[in-house]
Design a protein around this motif. Structure first.
Motif, PDB file in Angstrom:
ATOM      1  N   VAL A 114      14.892   5.487  -1.014  1.00  0.00           N
ATOM      2  CA  VAL A 114      13.789   6.456  -1.113  1.00  0.00           C
ATOM      3  C   VAL A 114      12.448   5.744  -0.985  1.00  0.00           C
ATOM      4  CG1 VAL A 114      12.615   8.057  -2.666  1.00  0.00           C
ATOM      5  CG2 VAL A 114      15.101   8.139  -2.453  1.00  0.00           C
ATOM      6  N   PHE A 115      12.292   4.619  -1.683  1.00  0.00           N
ATOM      7  CA  PHE A 115      11.034   3.872  -1.600  1.00  0.00           C
ATOM      8  C   PHE A 115      10.812   3.316  -0.198  1.00  0.00           C
ATOM      9  CE2 PHE A 115      10.919   2.825  -6.423  1.00  0.00           C
ATOM     10  CZ  PHE A 115      10.379   4.077  -6.657  1.00  0.00           C
ATOM     11  N   LEU A 116      11.888   2.891   0.460  1.00  0.00           N
ATOM     12  CA  LEU A 116      11.763   2.398   1.827  1.00  0.00           C
ATOM     13  C   LEU A 116      11.279   3.510   2.763  1.00  0.00           C
ATOM     14  CD1 LEU A 116      12.183   0.255   4.014  1.00  0.00           C
ATOM     15  CD2 LEU A 116      14.584   0.980   4.149  1.00  0.00           C
ATOM     16  N   LEU A 117      11.875   4.686   2.633  1.00  0.00           N
ATOM     17  CA  LEU A 117      11.440   5.813   3.458  1.00  0.00           C
ATOM     18  C   LEU A 117      10.000   6.198   3.138  1.00  0.00           C
ATOM     19  CD1 LEU A 117      14.652   8.040   3.361  1.00  0.00           C
ATOM     20  CD2 LEU A 117      13.878   6.541   5.208  1.00  0.00           C
ATOM     21  N   TRP A 118       9.632   6.070   1.868  1.00  0.00           N
ATOM     22  CA  TRP A 118       8.252   6.376   1.477  1.00  0.00           C
ATOM     23  C   TRP A 118       7.286   5.400   2.152  1.00  0.00           C
ATOM     24  CZ3 TRP A 118       5.397   9.972  -0.922  1.00  0.00           C
ATOM     25  CH2 TRP A 118       4.110   9.610  -1.364  1.00  0.00           C
ATOM     26  N   ARG A 119       7.665   4.105   2.168  1.00  0.00           N
ATOM     27  CA  ARG A 119       6.799   3.122   2.818  1.00  0.00           C
ATOM     28  C   ARG A 119       6.705   3.392   4.314  1.00  0.00           C
ATOM     29  NH1 ARG A 119      10.089  -0.721  -0.281  1.00  0.00           N
ATOM     30  NH2 ARG A 119       9.010  -1.253  -2.218  1.00  0.00           N
ATOM     31  N   LEU A 120       7.809   3.805   4.920  1.00  0.00           N
ATOM     32  CA  LEU A 120       7.790   4.095   6.352  1.00  0.00           C
ATOM     33  C   LEU A 120       6.935   5.323   6.663  1.00  0.00           C
ATOM     34  CD1 LEU A 120      11.523   3.494   7.350  1.00  0.00           C
ATOM     35  CD2 LEU A 120       9.565   2.045   7.870  1.00  0.00           C
ATOM     36  N   ALA A 121       7.028   6.311   5.786  1.00  0.00           N
ATOM     37  CA  ALA A 121       6.306   7.566   6.043  1.00  0.00           C
ATOM     38  C   ALA A 121       4.839   7.487   5.640  1.00  0.00           C
ATOM     39  CB  ALA A 121       6.986   8.720   5.309  1.00  0.00           C
ATOM     40  N   LYS A 122       4.492   6.579   4.727  1.00  0.00           N
ATOM     41  CA  LYS A 122       3.111   6.456   4.252  1.00  0.00           C
ATOM     42  C   LYS A 122       2.621   5.019   4.439  1.00  0.00           C
ATOM     43  CE  LYS A 122       3.220  10.698   2.600  1.00  0.00           C
ATOM     44  NZ  LYS A 122       2.420  11.793   3.169  1.00  0.00           N
ATOM     45  N   PRO A 123       2.553   4.546   5.675  1.00  0.00           N
ATOM     46  CA  PRO A 123       2.158   3.151   5.907  1.00  0.00           C
ATOM     47  C   PRO A 123       0.653   2.962   5.773  1.00  0.00           C
ATOM     48  CG  PRO A 123       2.498   4.250   7.972  1.00  0.00           C
ATOM     49  CD  PRO A 123       2.838   5.257   6.911  1.00  0.00           C
ATOM     50  N   LYS A 124       0.251   1.709   5.780  1.00  0.00           N
ATOM     51  CA  LYS A 124      -1.172   1.389   5.702  1.00  0.00           C
ATOM     52  C   LYS A 124      -1.750   1.224   7.110  1.00  0.00           C
ATOM     53  CE  LYS A 124      -0.880  -0.995   1.248  1.00  0.00           C
ATOM     54  NZ  LYS A 124      -1.120  -2.270   0.524  1.00  0.00           N
ATOM     55  N   TYR A 125      -3.053   1.414   7.202  1.00  0.00           N
ATOM     56  CA  TYR A 125      -3.768   1.170   8.451  1.00  0.00           C
ATOM     57  C   TYR A 125      -5.148   0.639   8.093  1.00  0.00           C
ATOM     58  CZ  TYR A 125      -6.345   5.480   7.582  1.00  0.00           C
ATOM     59  OH  TYR A 125      -7.145   6.443   7.029  1.00  0.00           O
ATOM     60  N   GLN A 126      -5.800   0.007   9.059  1.00  0.00           N
ATOM     61  CA  GLN A 126      -7.114  -0.571   8.831  1.00  0.00           C
ATOM     62  C   GLN A 126      -8.118   0.014   9.826  1.00  0.00           C
ATOM     63  OE1 GLN A 126      -7.659  -2.481   6.331  1.00  0.00           O
ATOM     64  NE2 GLN A 126      -5.584  -3.169   5.773  1.00  0.00           N
ATOM     65  N   ILE A 127      -9.348   0.204   9.345  1.00  0.00           N
ATOM     66  CA  ILE A 127     -10.474   0.528  10.220  1.00  0.00           C
ATOM     67  C   ILE A 127     -11.231  -0.779  10.425  1.00  0.00           C
ATOM     68  CG2 ILE A 127     -12.536   1.929  10.539  1.00  0.00           C
ATOM     69  CD1 ILE A 127     -11.364   3.920   8.568  1.00  0.00           C
ATOM     70  N   LEU A 128     -11.301  -1.260  11.666  1.00  0.00           N
ATOM     71  CA  LEU A 128     -11.769  -2.609  11.933  1.00  0.00           C
ATOM     72  C   LEU A 128     -13.262  -2.673  12.222  1.00  0.00           C
ATOM     73  CD1 LEU A 128      -8.877  -4.030  14.150  1.00  0.00           C
ATOM     74  CD2 LEU A 128      -9.105  -4.012  11.655  1.00  0.00           C
ATOM     75  N   ALA A 129     -13.791  -3.852  11.931  1.00  0.00           N
ATOM     76  CA  ALA A 129     -15.178  -4.179  12.251  1.00  0.00           C
ATOM     77  C   ALA A 129     -15.206  -5.585  12.835  1.00  0.00           C
ATOM     78  CB  ALA A 129     -16.052  -4.080  11.004  1.00  0.00           C
ATOM     79  N   LYS A 130     -16.372  -6.001  13.269  1.00  0.00           N
ATOM     80  CA  LYS A 130     -16.526  -7.332  13.863  1.00  0.00           C
ATOM     81  C   LYS A 130     -16.944  -8.316  12.786  1.00  0.00           C
ATOM     82  CE  LYS A 130     -18.665  -7.527  17.770  1.00  0.00           C
ATOM     83  NZ  LYS A 130     -19.762  -7.555  18.765  1.00  0.00           N
ATOM     84  N   ALA A 131     -16.339  -9.493  12.786  1.00  0.00           N
ATOM     85  CA  ALA A 131     -16.730 -10.527  11.848  1.00  0.00           C
ATOM     86  C   ALA A 131     -18.010 -11.200  12.327  1.00  0.00           C
ATOM     87  CB  ALA A 131     -15.621 -11.550  11.698  1.00  0.00           C
ATOM     88  N   ALA A 132     -18.835 -11.612  11.396  1.00  0.00           N
ATOM     89  CA  ALA A 132     -20.086 -12.271  11.754  1.00  0.00           C
ATOM     90  C   ALA A 132     -19.789 -13.553  12.536  1.00  0.00           C
ATOM     91  CB  ALA A 132     -20.890 -12.599  10.496  1.00  0.00           C
ATOM     92  N   GLY A 133     -20.480 -13.724  13.668  1.00  0.00           N
ATOM     93  CA  GLY A 133     -20.282 -14.911  14.491  1.00  0.00           C
ATOM     94  C   GLY A 133     -19.089 -14.834  15.406  1.00  0.00           C
ATOM     95  N   ASP A 141     -19.915  -7.937   3.149  1.00  0.00           N
ATOM     96  CA  ASP A 141     -21.253  -8.420   3.491  1.00  0.00           C
ATOM     97  C   ASP A 141     -21.327  -8.981   4.903  1.00  0.00           C
ATOM     98  OD1 ASP A 141     -22.064  -7.743   0.946  1.00  0.00           O
ATOM     99  OD2 ASP A 141     -21.590  -9.718   0.106  1.00  0.00           O
ATOM    100  N   THR A 142     -20.198  -9.397   5.464  1.00  0.00           N
ATOM    101  CA  THR A 142     -20.216 -10.040   6.780  1.00  0.00           C
ATOM    102  C   THR A 142     -19.677  -9.148   7.888  1.00  0.00           C
ATOM    103  OG1 THR A 142     -18.041 -11.024   6.360  1.00  0.00           O
ATOM    104  CG2 THR A 142     -19.976 -12.322   5.745  1.00  0.00           C
ATOM    105  N   ALA A 143     -19.072  -8.025   7.543  1.00  0.00           N
ATOM    106  CA  ALA A 143     -18.497  -7.144   8.559  1.00  0.00           C
ATOM    107  C   ALA A 143     -19.605  -6.413   9.318  1.00  0.00           C
ATOM    108  CB  ALA A 143     -17.558  -6.138   7.909  1.00  0.00           C
ATOM    109  N   ILE A 144     -19.503  -6.473  10.637  1.00  0.00           N
ATOM    110  CA  ILE A 144     -20.491  -5.790  11.499  1.00  0.00           C
ATOM    111  C   ILE A 144     -19.804  -4.572  12.109  1.00  0.00           C
ATOM    112  CG2 ILE A 144     -21.983  -6.016  13.515  1.00  0.00           C
ATOM    113  CD1 ILE A 144     -21.999  -9.026  13.010  1.00  0.00           C
ATOM    114  N   PRO A 145     -20.194  -3.371  11.759  1.00  0.00           N
ATOM    115  CA  PRO A 145     -19.530  -2.174  12.300  1.00  0.00           C
ATOM    116  C   PRO A 145     -19.660  -2.109  13.812  1.00  0.00           C
ATOM    117  CG  PRO A 145     -20.954  -1.634  10.440  1.00  0.00           C
ATOM    118  CD  PRO A 145     -21.281  -3.035  10.824  1.00  0.00           C
TER     119      PRO A 145
END
Length: 627
Positions: free
Chosen positions: A489-508, A523-527
């Motif tokens: 059940v927990f495995l199916l929960w992880r599959l059905a509710k995975p994580k995702y990221q909204i990305l930004a540019k690193a400084a430099g 402080d360093t993330a550049i949208p």
């Protein structure tokens, strides 16, 4: 940038276009072999003929691989023999007292523990891919067999021996089938949290069941649930026998004192191997000393001993017959947990010592080995057996070189069956209880393991805790089944509710790979430029989670961008709008321009995932066009 009325959806891994489906390129055009690619009937016939011609050779290799001994025995080096003999003899000294004790845990006469020991180590030598593994009775398996016997044979309409041998035969057949079809990988679906949970819970149950024998308390039915056993023990404290208690506590104390030599040898090197051998032989030494003392005290009146003793253990094999197949309907529902437990214990131990000693085992072949072992052992009155962690550890530390050490162990057990059986009469039950309790102590996962599990993954901690509680309160069978169900059940929960990221540019840097909402890079993330959103799923895109990704990505789109018609002077709220903003908010919100899907962490996408990308593109277009 794409037009504001037609937002672009791009990806680092896939590019979705509205084009008709085309026949995939041939394998040859992709740089591989086109042996299985055909366009005409003649090509199909040619491939079929080549496949048929390969069947004899493939069948020969398959049969050859079923007997690994054929590969290594011709290359056996005589210099390995002393190490194999020493390791085999050491395991024999350990397995004899343990087998007698574990048979009682399985609700069987003690001699059936010996029957379960000798045949396994012989058969396993021919099928083994692990030089360290020792097959035979184990504490958790004996406990499980005893509990299942109590359930399926609660009316005592059958002999416990008949039920146990039927389990061994039928379980062996099922395991052999799993191994022959090379399905040994199925145990990889059982997580560590369940394994540590049922072994710890099983160890607690075994110890609770041995308390009456350790203190000489009579009238306590240890086949009940643990809480009932504990209740009855407290109600029978007035019946504690001081002689049994003295024998049991002295035996337990001696067992733990005997740990010191092996610990000293481990600390100060192999030059103290004699101390190590003294330590690993503690079970046999305690059994011998307790039996000798018992004989001196009780020889004058063996029929009325001063404390409880094992009494008659018949010499030779009292049970050599074909298992009773008429009991199959009655025992069939108890097979799954026994087979699952056998596979889990054996393959987990084999893999562990393979990693320690630098070789790789074949899980499916190991399943074949324990399947054949249990089938053959059932004709000698054995109950189901599997790999033993303690004996495998001792065998590994003894410097074993090949599985032939099992033949020496078998010789020691056969000697005990035919020659030493009369001496078992005087073994104190309290001493056997101490040996059992000492043996299962190694099955406990330390508190640090559960603390680490809690910090790493709380769902795994919950799974392990529930498995322990159910194993102790109810049975090992229920604990394993429910624990596995929760893990799924927990495995199916992880599959059905995975994580995702909204990305930004690193400084430099020119690459977008820093999570925009990560506090460590806040402080360093550049949208990205206004109207550009970059998403990186952390899981494969498949049918369980495709809808989740689509909904959450669109939620971010709605909450961070505005429609083309929202000019800041007019904002119409439709019933389907998700985000609610006032006019002041609308003026500062950019219009949606581009959606980028970073699929660098996606290793698989199915048809539902592809359709999700297409639907997301359509949703974004509708949002921008205000339709």
């Amino acid at each position: 940038m794409a037009s504001t009325t037609d937002p672009a959806i791009t990806s680092h891994a896939v590019e979705v276009e509205s084009q008709p489906l085309r026949r995939p390129q041939s394998v040859a055009s992709r740089g591989g072999s086109d042996e299985w690619d055909f366009d005409t009937l003649d090509e199909f016939k040619s491939v079929s003929k080549r496949a048929v011609r390969r069947i004899p050779g493939a069948a020969q290799r398959y049969v050859w691989n079923l007997f690994p001994i054929l590969s290594w025995l011709p290359h056996y080096v005589p210099a390995w023999a002393p190490s194999d003999v020493l390791a085999g003899f050491t395991i024999g000294m350990v397995v004899v007292p343990q087998s007698l004790a574990y048979a009682k845990v399985a609700q069987l006469p003690p001699e059936y523990g010996l029957y379960s020991s000798f045949i396994g180590v012989i058969i396993y030598s021919f099928f083994a891919t692990s030089k360290d593994m020792t097959i035979g009775p184990t504490a958790v398996m004996a406990l499980t067999v005893g509990q299942v016997i109590n359930r399926v044979n609660s009316d005592q309409s059958l002999s416990n021996v008949v039920v146990a041998t039927a389990f061994s035969l039928l379980g062996g057949i099922l395991m052999l089938a799993i191994g022959l079809f090379r399905l040994g990988f199925i145990v990889d679906f059982i997580p560590l949290s369940v394994i540590s949970g049922f072994t710890t819970g099983g160890a607690i149950t075994v110890i609770i069941g041995q308390i009456p024998a350790l203190f000489g308390i009579t009238g306590v039915d240890t086949r009940q649930d643990d809480w009932r056993v504990i209740r009855d023990i407290f109600g029978a404290l007035s019946r504690i026998q001081w002689r049994d208690t003295l024998v049991g506590l002295i035996s337990a104390f001696t067992l733990y004192v005997h740990l010191l030599p092996s610990l000293l040898a481990k600390r100060y090197g192999t030059r103290h191997r004699g101390w190590w051998y003294l330590g690993v032989s503690r079970n046999a030494l305690v059994a011998v000393l307790a039996t000798l003392i018992s004989f001196l005290i009780n020889r004058a009146s063996p029929k009325s001993p001063q404390f409880a003793i094992l009494k008659d253990v018949p010499s030779g094999f009292s049970y050599i017959k074909v298992p009773d197949l008429s009991v199959i309907p009655k025992v069939s529902d108890g097979l799954p947990v026994i087979v699952l437990l056998a596979l889990l214990e054996h393959i987990a131990i084999a893999k562990s010592f393979g990693r320690i000693n630098g070789y790789k085992i074949n899980p499916s072949q190991e399943v074949v080995a324990i399947g054949v072992t249990n089938i053959a052992a059932s004709f000698f009155g054995a109950f189901p057996s599997t790999g033993s962690f303690s004996r495998t550890a001792i065998k590994s530390q003894s410097g074993v070189k090949t599985p032939l050490a099992g033949l020496v162990t078998a010789a020691v057990v056969i000697l005990a069956i035919f020659v030493l059986a009369p001496t078992f009469y005087y073994i104190p039950n309290a001493a056997l209880a101490a040996i059992i309790m000492h043996g299962v102590a190694e099955l406990f996962s330390p508190p640090s393991h559960f603390i680490r599990l809690f910090h790493m993954n709380k769902l795994d901690f919950v799974t392990s805790a529930v498995t322990i509680v159910l194993t102790v309160v109810l049975t090992v069978e229920i604990g394993i089944e429910v624990g596995c169900a929760i893990a799924v059940v927990f495995l199916l929960w992880r599959l059905a509710k995975p994580k995702y990221q909204i990305l930004a540019k690193a400084a430099g840097s020119q690459r977008y790979y820093v999570p925009l909402r990560d506090p460590h890079h806040h402080d360093t993330a550049i949208p990205p430029p206004p109207g550009v959103l970059i998403f990186r799923p952390d899981e494969s895109l498949t049918y369980p989670n495709a809808s989740f990704f689509r909904d959450h990505i669109f939620d971010v789109i709605v909450s961070t961008t505005r429609k083309a018609s929202d000019d800041g002077n007019r904002y119409e709220q439709n019933w389907s709008d998700i985000a609610v903003r006032d006019r002041a908010q609308v003026r500062s919100v950019p219009r949606l321009n581009t959606i980028v899907l970073d699929f660098s962490a996606v290793n698989h996408i199915d048809a539902t995932g592809v359709q999700m990308v297409l639907d997301l593109k359509l949703d974004a277009a509708r949002w921008v066009s205000n339709t």
